[in-house]
Every structure is written in C-alpha cells, then in structure tokens.
Design a protein around this motif. Structure first.
Motif, PDB file in Angstrom:
ATOM      1  N   VAL A 172      13.994  -3.120  24.240  1.00 49.09           N
ATOM      2  CA  VAL A 172      15.056  -2.326  23.295  1.00 49.09           C
ATOM      3  C   VAL A 172      15.589  -1.147  23.679  1.00 49.09           C
ATOM      4  N   SER A 173      16.625  -0.715  23.027  1.00 48.33           N
ATOM      5  CA  SER A 173      17.357   0.421  23.290  1.00 48.33           C
ATOM      6  C   SER A 173      18.149   0.949  22.326  1.00 48.33           C
ATOM      7  N   TRP A 174      18.130   2.357  22.057  1.00 46.14           N
ATOM      8  CA  TRP A 174      18.537   2.956  20.531  1.00 46.14           C
ATOM      9  C   TRP A 174      19.532   4.092  21.111  1.00 46.14           C
ATOM     10  N   GLY A 341      17.628 -11.710  19.755  1.00 47.57           N
ATOM     11  CA  GLY A 341      17.747 -10.450  19.342  1.00 47.57           C
ATOM     12  C   GLY A 341      18.850  -9.824  18.532  1.00 47.57           C
ATOM     13  N   GLU A 342      18.888  -8.785  18.554  1.00 45.66           N
ATOM     14  CA  GLU A 342      19.869  -8.084  17.545  1.00 45.66           C
ATOM     15  C   GLU A 342      20.775  -7.008  18.407  1.00 45.66           C
ATOM     16  N   ARG A 343      22.081  -6.940  17.945  1.00 43.51           N
ATOM     17  CA  ARG A 343      22.759  -5.731  18.745  1.00 43.51           C
ATOM     18  C   ARG A 343      23.653  -5.167  17.533  1.00 43.51           C
ATOM     19  N   THR A 344      23.947  -3.735  17.522  1.00 44.54           N
ATOM     20  CA  THR A 344      24.787  -3.077  16.896  1.00 44.54           C
ATOM     21  C   THR A 344      25.931  -2.542  17.467  1.00 44.54           C
ATOM     22  N   VAL A 345      27.077  -3.004  17.103  1.00 42.75           N
ATOM     23  CA  VAL A 345      28.425  -2.547  17.791  1.00 42.75           C
ATOM     24  C   VAL A 345      29.233  -1.868  16.970  1.00 42.75           C
ATOM     25  N   GLN A 346      29.771  -0.660  17.455  1.00 42.35           N
ATOM     26  CA  GLN A 346      30.797   0.037  16.634  1.00 42.35           C
ATOM     27  C   GLN A 346      32.135  -0.699  16.612  1.00 42.35           C
ATOM     28  N   ILE A 347      32.621  -0.886  15.465  1.00 42.56           N
ATOM     29  CA  ILE A 347      33.844  -1.783  15.545  1.00 42.56           C
ATOM     30  C   ILE A 347      35.151  -1.004  15.425  1.00 42.56           C
ATOM     31  N   ARG A 348      35.178   0.456  14.929  1.00 43.50           N
ATOM     32  CA  ARG A 348      35.977   1.212  15.259  1.00 43.50           C
ATOM     33  C   ARG A 348      35.719   2.371  15.437  1.00 43.50           C
ATOM     34  N   GLU A 349      36.329   3.495  15.861  1.00 43.66           N
ATOM     35  CA  GLU A 349      35.869   4.859  16.234  1.00 43.66           C
ATOM     36  C   GLU A 349      35.672   5.583  14.893  1.00 43.66           C
ATOM     37  N   ALA A 350      34.369   6.022  14.892  1.00 45.63           N
ATOM     38  CA  ALA A 350      34.120   6.862  13.880  1.00 45.63           C
ATOM     39  C   ALA A 350      32.888   7.809  14.330  1.00 45.63           C
ATOM     40  N   ASP A 351      33.053   9.016  13.800  1.00 44.28           N
ATOM     41  CA  ASP A 351      32.071  10.166  14.047  1.00 44.28           C
ATOM     42  C   ASP A 351      32.034  10.359  15.939  1.00 44.28           C
ATOM     43  N   GLY A 352      33.340  10.189  16.325  1.00 39.54           N
ATOM     44  CA  GLY A 352      33.410  10.251  17.646  1.00 39.54           C
ATOM     45  C   GLY A 352      33.015   9.228  18.616  1.00 39.54           C
ATOM     46  N   ILE A 353      32.359   8.101  18.172  1.00 38.31           N
ATOM     47  CA  ILE A 353      31.836   7.243  18.929  1.00 38.31           C
ATOM     48  C   ILE A 353      32.847   5.979  18.719  1.00 38.31           C
ATOM     49  N   THR A 359      25.396   0.541  20.008  1.00 39.93           N
ATOM     50  CA  THR A 359      24.575   1.790  19.727  1.00 39.93           C
ATOM     51  C   THR A 359      23.116   1.217  19.480  1.00 39.93           C
ATOM     52  N   ALA A 360      22.832   0.014  19.517  1.00 37.69           N
ATOM     53  CA  ALA A 360      21.599  -0.445  19.561  1.00 37.69           C
ATOM     54  C   ALA A 360      21.230  -2.044  19.892  1.00 37.69           C
ATOM     55  N   ARG A 361      20.340  -2.352  20.792  1.00 35.44           N
ATOM     56  CA  ARG A 361      20.140  -3.549  21.187  1.00 35.44           C
ATOM     57  C   ARG A 361      18.628  -4.093  21.446  1.00 35.44           C
ATOM     58  N   THR A 362      18.338  -5.077  21.234  1.00 31.04           N
ATOM     59  CA  THR A 362      17.024  -5.785  20.989  1.00 31.04           C
ATOM     60  C   THR A 362      16.926  -7.075  21.825  1.00 31.04           C
ATOM     61  N   ALA A 363      15.772  -7.363  22.153  1.00 29.54           N
ATOM     62  CA  ALA A 363      15.657  -9.086  22.497  1.00 29.54           C
ATOM     63  C   ALA A 363      14.181  -9.221  22.451  1.00 29.54           C
TER      64      ALA A 363
END
Length: 382
Positions: A172-174, A341-353, A359-363
C-alpha cells in the motif's frame, strides 16, 4: 472488522459535532480544499488517540508543535478508522482545540512522526507517480461486471472456523502533502510502497495489524481488538455472512445505512463496496452480489487499463468523486477477472494536485486463513 487505520476516501468530518465541542476558530486563510484535508488528518489523529486511551497498543505518537519555519514537513493523509464514535471526538477535544486554533490563524502544526528506529515518517515519502488519465466508459461495463461477478462466485476461498483468523497481506501507499502557508505553495508526495498485514477473527473481536511503512505500528504491530458490534462500515466475517446476496436488496441496504455520509449517496455506496472488497474475506455469493450491486450505481464506468500497487496490469471498475476530482479504480486481472487492488487517480487538477497523480494505491497479495493470530500462511510460525 475494518477498524484499522485504512484509507477512506478523505471522508468529510461531522462538522456539526466538532463545532459543538470546540470554540469558534478564526477565519482560515487556507483554501477550503486544503483545510478539509487537514481536518480529515486531524480526525484520524483523534481516533488514533481515542484508541490509545482505550488501551490499544498503538506505538504511534504525534509530536504536535508549531513550526518556526514556514515550510512544514509532509502531513500524511493516513487512513482514518471507519468507526464513527462521538466518544472519539470527546476523548481528544483538547488536541482538536490546539489544531483548530492554529489552522484558524493560517498556520499549520507540524506532523513529525517517529517511526521504527526513530526515523521520521517524512523520510518515507517519495514523489507521487503520475499516469495518463485514461477515459472511462459504460460501453462494455455490463459484460465486464458479469465476468467479474461470475469469477468471484466461482472462487472457493478457505472459510475460517472457530479459533482461526483471516490473514490479508497487501502492498500500500497513501498521499502526503507538504505545505508552505506563507508562499501558498505545496508539494504532493506519497509514502513509499510498504507491506500491510492484518489478522482478523471471524467475529471481529480480535485482530492484529503490522504496517510499519505508514507509521501505524512498530515491528511487533498493534492489536485491533474491539467490543463494538459489527455493522456495514465496520464489519466482521460473521456479520458479512448475514447480508443479503440479492444485488438489489444489498444495494438498498448499503444506501440506507450510509445515508448522510460521504460526498454523495452514490459515491459513498461505491466507496463502501470498495472498502469491503479490499480487506475482508467473504463468501463467494456475497462478493459476486457486491459487484453486481456496484454495476447499478450511477456513474460507474469501465477503464480499459490500470495498474495496481505492484505493477500488475488489468481493467478497472471506476467512479469519479466530482467534489475531489479523483477517480477510484478497482483493478481486476484481464484474463481471470480476479481482484488485484485499488488505485485513486486525480482526473483533473484540484487543490494543486495535478491531473494523473496517483494519490493512493494498493495490491492484495494474499488472503488466507490461519490457525493463530500473527501466524503466517504455510509456515506454521508467527
């Protein structure tokens, strides 16, 4: 039970509850999105503190102090516990008041954490990976979900008996963020990929967690024992066996029991199913029903290419949280359609990201049943 410090889609706080416990803060100088992230990090600290007060052997300690320099170290947006208890807020009201006052003054309190061997959690941060944001589509979604549900229904996982424990190992990674308040600048980091091992009793009363890379535990780990009655957002294996396996009835229950939480009813339902799939052991019938229920949630799409935390490639069942501008992706093997596993991806710039930031990934690398807590599968030793 899902009482572990696990990633939970940056769930909004109960602001009314906090407002009753705290004095009114000053006008925050931070952007709303950044302030929300800090509040959620604070909620995690409150719940961790409450767990320690209740006798949990959590080795983590937060060194809370004001920074003299404007650039503060990264503050991990670590996974808050899912259990929502008013007592957790009250137990750490003093800590909340300190942080609320600091944020109200437009300053950030340092989040140094001493990890195993005295290493700071800051040292475990690396630049966040950035990937191409592939489009999601409903074309082929029904067929893919049918295959995923069929594969889940045909699995024959070991079923835990009395005295046994469910063992789940993941990589995992956060997300972490580094803020410079005076210059209104920040940098986005993630934790280094690290192992996470969980042991859970079928009734949810006993458990153990080892996750050194997140600063959650020492090498020995921490207990997850609980006397809280299991429910949908903090389930046990025995509780999950009582859920309906009709997709429509199951989805109705999920919407009913998660009402009022999350950014929207649909997003919260999708998140809840993802939480169950990621770190639980369930009957094949229930797992299959959960996937069929997820296919009925508005906004769910198919993404033809995604990779889990250890680089395994697959397809993804995904949904965009419009408020956070991020897409949560459940990743499945393209041939066997088993969960990876699971992954979270920023789809457009928001809050400077930036768009494409992961931003998160697991296996999930192993799900097993063992005879004792802290016993490793196939070794006969703890």
């Amino acid at each position: 039970m899902n009482r572990t410090p696990w990633q939970r889609r940056r769930e909004p706080l109960d602001h009314v509850e906090l407002a009753r416990l705290l004095p009114a803060p000053g006008d925050p100088e931070l952007p709303r999105g950044r302030l929300t992230r800090l509040e959620e990090h604070l909620m995690s600290e409150i719940q961790q503190h409450a767990g320690r007060q209740a006798g949990q052997s959590d080795e983590r300690r937060s060194g809370i102090h004001a920074q003299s320099a404007p650039l503060v170290p990264p503050v991990p947006l670590e996974p808050p516990r899912r259990t929502r208890r008013r007592g957790a807020l009250i137990a750490a009201a003093a800590a909340v008041a300190v942080l609320a006052g600091a944020v109200g003054a437009g300053q950030i309190i340092g989040g140094h954490r001493a990890g195993p061997g005295g290493a700071s959690a800051v040292e475990a941060n690396v630049p966040a990976p950035v990937v191409q944001v592939r489009p999601g589509t409903t074309h082929g979604l029904r067929l893919a979900m049918d295959r995923i549900s069929l594969a889940a229904g045909q699995e024959k996982p070991a079923q835990p008996g009395p005295g046994q424990f469910i063992y789940i190992k993941s990589q995992v990674s956060w997300l972490s963020i580094e803020e410079n308040v005076d210059a209104n600048e920040h940098r986005t980091w993630v934790q280094k990929l690290h192992p996470r091992e969980v042991w859970l009793s079928p009734d949810g009363r006993k458990g153990w967690l080892i996750e050194m890379g997140n600063g959650n535990t020492s090498k020995e780990g921490m207990d997850l024992d609980s006397d809280v009655k299991p429910y949908l957002s903090a389930p046990s294996y025995d509780y999950l066996k009582t859920l309906p396996t009709d997709p429509d009835a199951l989805l109705k229950k999920i919407y009913r029991e998660t009402a009022g939480h999350g950014d929207s009813p649909d997003q919260e339902a999708f998140t809840t199913i993802g939480d169950l799939v990621r770190e639980q052991l369930m009957t094949p019938e229930l797992t299959s029903a959960l996937y069929r229920a997820a296919a009925k949630i508005p906004g769910v799409v198919l993404v033809d290419e995604a990779k889990d935390a250890v680089g395994r490639s697959g397809i993804a069942i995904a949904r965009v949280d419009e408020k956070l501008a991020e897409r949560t992706e459940w990743i499945f093997d393209k041939k066997s359609f088993t969960y990876l596993g699971e992954r979270t991806v920023q789809i457009r710039e928001a809050d400077g990201i930036k768009a494409g930031t992961v931003t998160a990934r697991t296996a999930v690398t192993e799900r097993s049943v063992v005879d004792e807590m802290k016993l490793l599968p196939g070794t006969g030793t703890a």
